[in-house]
Design an enzyme around this catalytic site. Sequence first.
Site, PDB file in Angstrom:
ATOM      1  N   CYS A 273       0.724  -0.986   0.078  1.00  0.00           N
ATOM      2  CA  CYS A 273      -0.194  -0.271   0.534  1.00  0.00           C
ATOM      3  C   CYS A 273       1.092   0.839   0.048  1.00  0.00           C
ATOM      4  O   CYS A 273       1.051   2.348  -0.776  1.00  0.00           O
ATOM      5  CB  CYS A 273      -1.015   0.055   1.280  1.00  0.00           C
ATOM      6  N   HIS A 321      -2.388   1.709   6.852  1.00  0.00           N
ATOM      7  CA  HIS A 321      -3.223   1.568   5.161  1.00  0.00           C
ATOM      8  C   HIS A 321      -3.668   2.332   4.947  1.00  0.00           C
ATOM      9  O   HIS A 321      -3.812   3.438   5.267  1.00  0.00           O
ATOM     10  CB  HIS A 321      -4.561   0.743   4.851  1.00  0.00           C
ATOM     11  N   HIS A 333      -5.979   1.667  -4.411  1.00  0.00           N
ATOM     12  CA  HIS A 333      -4.953   1.191  -3.177  1.00  0.00           C
ATOM     13  C   HIS A 333      -4.343   0.026  -3.996  1.00  0.00           C
ATOM     14  O   HIS A 333      -5.142  -1.286  -4.449  1.00  0.00           O
ATOM     15  CB  HIS A 333      -5.187   1.439  -1.836  1.00  0.00           C
TER      16      HIS A 333
END
Length: 358
Positions: A273, A321, A333
Site C-alpha cells: 500500500c 493502510h 490502493h
Amino acid sequence: MAAHRKPKKRSLSGSTARTAATLALASAATATAFEGTAHADPRLTPSEVKAKVDELYREAEVATEKYNGAKEKADRAETALDGLRDEAARKADRLNTARQDLGSLAAAQYRKGAIDPSMQLVLSSDPDTYLDRAARADRVGHRQAAEIAGVRRQVRSLDQLRTEATDTLKDLESRQAELRKHKKTVTGKLGEARRLLARLTEEERARVTGGARTGSPGAAAEGARASRAAARGTAPDGVKAPDSRAGAAVSYAYNALGSPYVWGATGPNAFDCSGLTQAAYRAAGVSLPRTTYAQIDTGRRVSRADLQPGDLVFFYPGISHVGLYVGDGKMIHAPNPSAPVRIAPVDEMPFAGATRIA
C-alpha cells in the site's frame, strides 16, 4: 463328586481399583479427544473466512509497515557503514603515506649522523652557505614536527572513525534482526490467510476477495483512460487535480491498476500500500517516506470533506493502510495479496486521516 460353584466376583480395591479407574478415565478421554477432533475445526462459512482473512491481512499489513520502516533504517545504516569504511580506508592510506615519509626522513638523518652545529660552522669552507643550509634545516625540522603532529591527529581521527563504524555495524545488525522478526510475522499471517482461502471453492474465494484479478481488462481500460486524462491535466474521473504533481501521481496510480500486491514492493510491477503511494509521487518528482505512519506526517493535513485528487488517505487507528484519492469518494490502493491494485470507495475501511502533498 466335588460341587461346582461359581467363583465369587472379586472386588477391586487398593492399587488395582486405582489402575482400573485410570484406564477407564484415559479411555473416556481418548474417546472424547477423537470426538472433539472431528468438531475442533468445523467448516467456516465464506463470511467467517472473510472476517478472519481480513483480520489476518490487517495484522500482516501492520507488520509490513514495521518491516518497511526497519528496512529503511537498515538501508540507511548500511549506506552509512559503507561510507565510514570507505573513509577509513582513505584515511588509513594517507596515514601510511605520512608514516613512510617520516620514516624516510628519520633514516636520512640517521645516515648523516649528528654533528654539533658549531663544529659544522668551523669546518665549513663557506660559512654563508652553511648558515643558509642551517636555516633550511631549521625549517625542515619545524615541518617535520608539524608532520608528526599531523600523523598523530590522523591516528586519533582513524580510531574515532573505526569506533563509529563499529557502532553503526551494531545498529545495522539490530535492524536486520528486527527485519527478520517482522518478516516472520508477515509470512506467518499471510500463510494462515492462504490456508483459510484454500478451503473455499473458487467461486467463494472470488466473492471473498472481491473477484478482481491481476491484469483484468477493466484495469487495462482504466489505465488507458488515466493516460488520456493526464494529457488534459485532470483526474480520470474528470475531477481537476489541485496541481500537476497530484495529477501525475493519480495518473500513475491508474496505470498501476491490476498490478499485484507484494509486501515490501515499491513498483514498478508490484506494490504494497505505501509502496504504491510512494511510487506514484516519485513519478511526479516528489520523494515520500516509505511507511504509512511517516507518510501521514508529510504535507498538510486535510479533512475528509476537503479531499482532492492526489491526497493520501489513511485507515485504521494504527495508520496501517494508505490509498491515493482520485475523486468522487474513491481511491486507488493496493489492498492485500488476494487482490491487485484497484479502485475502492474511501468508506470501505475505517478512515484515520488524510494529507495533501504540497
